[in-house]
Write an enzyme that holds these catalytic residues in place. Structure first.
Site, PDB file in Angstrom:
ATOM      1  N   HIS A  37     -43.058  16.899 -33.648  1.00 23.91           N
ATOM      2  CA  HIS A  37     -42.233  15.902 -32.982  1.00 23.91           C
ATOM      3  C   HIS A  37     -40.771  15.824 -33.413  1.00 23.91           C
ATOM      4  O   HIS A  37     -40.045  14.993 -32.867  1.00 23.91           O
ATOM      5  CB  HIS A  37     -42.855  14.509 -33.163  1.00 23.91           C
ATOM      6  CG  HIS A  37     -44.229  14.405 -32.614  1.00 23.91           C
ATOM      7  ND1 HIS A  37     -44.492  14.441 -31.260  1.00 23.91           N
ATOM      8  CD2 HIS A  37     -45.424  14.286 -33.229  1.00 23.91           C
ATOM      9  CE1 HIS A  37     -45.798  14.347 -31.070  1.00 23.91           C
ATOM     10  NE2 HIS A  37     -46.383  14.243 -32.248  1.00 23.91           N
ATOM     11  N   LYS A  64     -50.680  21.780 -24.445  1.00 22.35           N
ATOM     12  CA  LYS A  64     -50.710  20.349 -24.739  1.00 22.35           C
ATOM     13  C   LYS A  64     -50.144  19.606 -23.544  1.00 22.35           C
ATOM     14  O   LYS A  64     -49.117  19.999 -22.972  1.00 22.35           O
ATOM     15  CB  LYS A  64     -49.889  20.061 -26.006  1.00 22.35           C
ATOM     16  CG  LYS A  64     -50.031  18.645 -26.499  1.00 22.35           C
ATOM     17  CD  LYS A  64     -49.358  18.443 -27.846  1.00 22.35           C
ATOM     18  CE  LYS A  64     -49.539  16.985 -28.267  1.00 22.35           C
ATOM     19  NZ  LYS A  64     -48.793  16.694 -29.486  1.00 22.35           N
ATOM     20  N   HIS A 138     -48.080  10.159 -37.224  1.00 20.71           N
ATOM     21  CA  HIS A 138     -48.584  10.229 -35.848  1.00 20.71           C
ATOM     22  C   HIS A 138     -47.567   9.597 -34.904  1.00 20.71           C
ATOM     23  O   HIS A 138     -47.004   8.546 -35.209  1.00 20.71           O
ATOM     24  CB  HIS A 138     -49.919   9.496 -35.729  1.00 20.71           C
ATOM     25  CG  HIS A 138     -50.414   9.350 -34.323  1.00 20.71           C
ATOM     26  ND1 HIS A 138     -50.927  10.403 -33.604  1.00 20.71           N
ATOM     27  CD2 HIS A 138     -50.436   8.279 -33.497  1.00 20.71           C
ATOM     28  CE1 HIS A 138     -51.261   9.964 -32.390  1.00 20.71           C
ATOM     29  NE2 HIS A 138     -50.971   8.684 -32.300  1.00 20.71           N
TER      30      HIS A 138
END
Length: 146
Positions: A37, A64, A138
């Site tokens: 990310h 993804k 996350h």
């Protein structure tokens, strides 16, 4: 006297031996978060950017569905885990107080196997993350508020 120090020395040595693996595990999850990310200085933020980043970050086996890249400093992202740049969000997440430049890459459909095609959506928004031991681990893709 030397015999009385042996138990203390043993506890100290065992403590040193057990601490690094737990810290390494946390650091591993943080590094994985960064791989998936984080891109501080994007070169373009279009479909080609998404396709090259998704392949380069090994996020295409299978393709993804959605992935967001955050364009900011590591320290400002880490600060979301504390009160400096984050607030509680739900039971286990944190939402940023500031908005980040992001690029969201969405699978354009077709086969879930490579070659994967992506559509890019650049923007600025608050981000929601989960933290462990003060580190982001996350990214919550379900949160999207322009």
């Amino acid at each position: 006297m030397a015999m009385s120090l042996c138990p203390l020395l043993l506890v100290f040595v065992l403590g040193l031996g057990l601490t690094p693996p737990s810290l390494a595990q946390d650091d591993s999850r943080y590094r994985q978060f960064l791989t998936k990310h984080y891109d501080a200085n994007p070169r373009g933020r279009n479909d080609r950017y998404c396709e090259s980043m998704m392949v380069g970050r090994h996020l295409t086996t299978p393709c993804k569905d959605t992935n967001t890249f955050i364009h900011g400093s590591k320290s400002s992202i880490k600060a979301i885990c504390g009160n400096k740049n984050g607030n509680p969000y739900g039971e286990t997440l944190r939402i940023s107080k500031t908005r980040f430049q992001v690029t969201t890459c969405k699978h354009a459909g077709g086969s879930p196997r490579p070659p994967c095609r992506y559509r890019a959506t650049p923007g600025f928004r608050s981000i929601v993350i989960a933290c462990e031991n003060g580190l982001p681990v996350h990214f919550d893709e379900s949160f999207f508020r322009p």
